[in-house]
Design a protein around this motif. Structure first.
Motif, PDB file in Angstrom:
ATOM      1  N   UNK A 179      34.744  19.493  11.691  1.00 24.46           N
ATOM      2  CA  UNK A 179      33.662  18.889  12.480  1.00 24.46           C
ATOM      3  C   UNK A 179      34.233  17.918  13.513  1.00 24.46           C
ATOM      4  N   UNK A 180      35.205  17.115  13.121  1.00 24.87           N
ATOM      5  CA  UNK A 180      35.820  16.183  14.062  1.00 24.87           C
ATOM      6  C   UNK A 180      36.527  16.914  15.199  1.00 24.87           C
ATOM      7  N   UNK A 227      34.119  19.157  22.172  1.00 23.13           N
ATOM      8  CA  UNK A 227      32.893  19.060  22.971  1.00 23.13           C
ATOM      9  C   UNK A 227      32.942  17.834  23.886  1.00 23.13           C
ATOM     10  N   UNK A 228      33.435  16.736  23.381  1.00 19.68           N
ATOM     11  CA  UNK A 228      33.534  15.517  24.189  1.00 19.68           C
ATOM     12  C   UNK A 228      34.508  15.710  25.347  1.00 19.68           C
ATOM     13  N   UNK A 229      35.662  16.301  25.077  1.00 17.58           N
ATOM     14  CA  UNK A 229      36.647  16.530  26.130  1.00 17.58           C
ATOM     15  C   UNK A 229      36.098  17.491  27.176  1.00 17.58           C
ATOM     16  N   UNK A 245      37.101  17.400   2.839  1.00 11.95           N
ATOM     17  CA  UNK A 245      38.007  16.871   3.864  1.00 11.95           C
ATOM     18  C   UNK A 245      38.295  17.920   4.932  1.00 11.95           C
ATOM     19  N   UNK A 246      38.485  19.161   4.524  1.00  8.69           N
ATOM     20  CA  UNK A 246      38.737  20.230   5.491  1.00  8.69           C
ATOM     21  C   UNK A 246      37.526  20.418   6.408  1.00  8.69           C
TER      22      UNK A 246
END
Length: 132
Positions: free
Chosen positions: A39-40, A46-48, A33-34
């Protein structure tokens, strides 16, 4: 409020002992989960950054108003000089030039259009790009 005897009995019971295998599985799941969150966060960053770069980058339309990059205007084209003045005017307006700065360009453009021979003017184009 009266305490429930069942609830009291359950709270008084000791915690059950957990096996080492269960602790290993819980630890591995926590680590997954960490890693997933990391990664998220990276993908979101990167998207922003990508959207911000596109938003802040100067946009130059590639419409059909001027000569294309693959087919530049030839020297035989009668509008070559007028198109150069038009591009200079567009650049001046894009950088926020004052009226005093663009007035000489407008005068030159007007003289060029008036001085062009009538035979060299091209027929106007319709909205579909065909001659009328």
């Amino acid at each position: 409020m009266t305490p429930d005897p069942v609830r009291q009995h359950l709270q008084s019971l000791p915690e059950p002992p957990l096996s080492d295998e269960l602790w290993l599985r819980l630890s591995a799941r926590h680590q997954r989960r960490a890693n997933h969150r990391r990664v998220l966060r990276g993908a979101t960053l990167a998207l922003v950054l990508g959207i911000g770069t596109l938003w802040l980058a100067p946009w130059t339309p590639s419409g059909g108003n001027g000569p294309s990059r693959t087919h530049p205007a030839t020297t035989t084209s009668p509008d070559t000089s007028v198109q150069a003045i038009d591009r200079a005017l567009q650049a001046a307006y894009a950088r926020g030039a004052s009226d005093e700065e663009v007035a000489p360009l407008w005068e030159i453009r007007q003289r060029m259009i008036v001085e062009q021979p009538a035979s060299s003017t091209l027929p106007p184009l319709s909205a579909t790009g065909e001659s009328t």
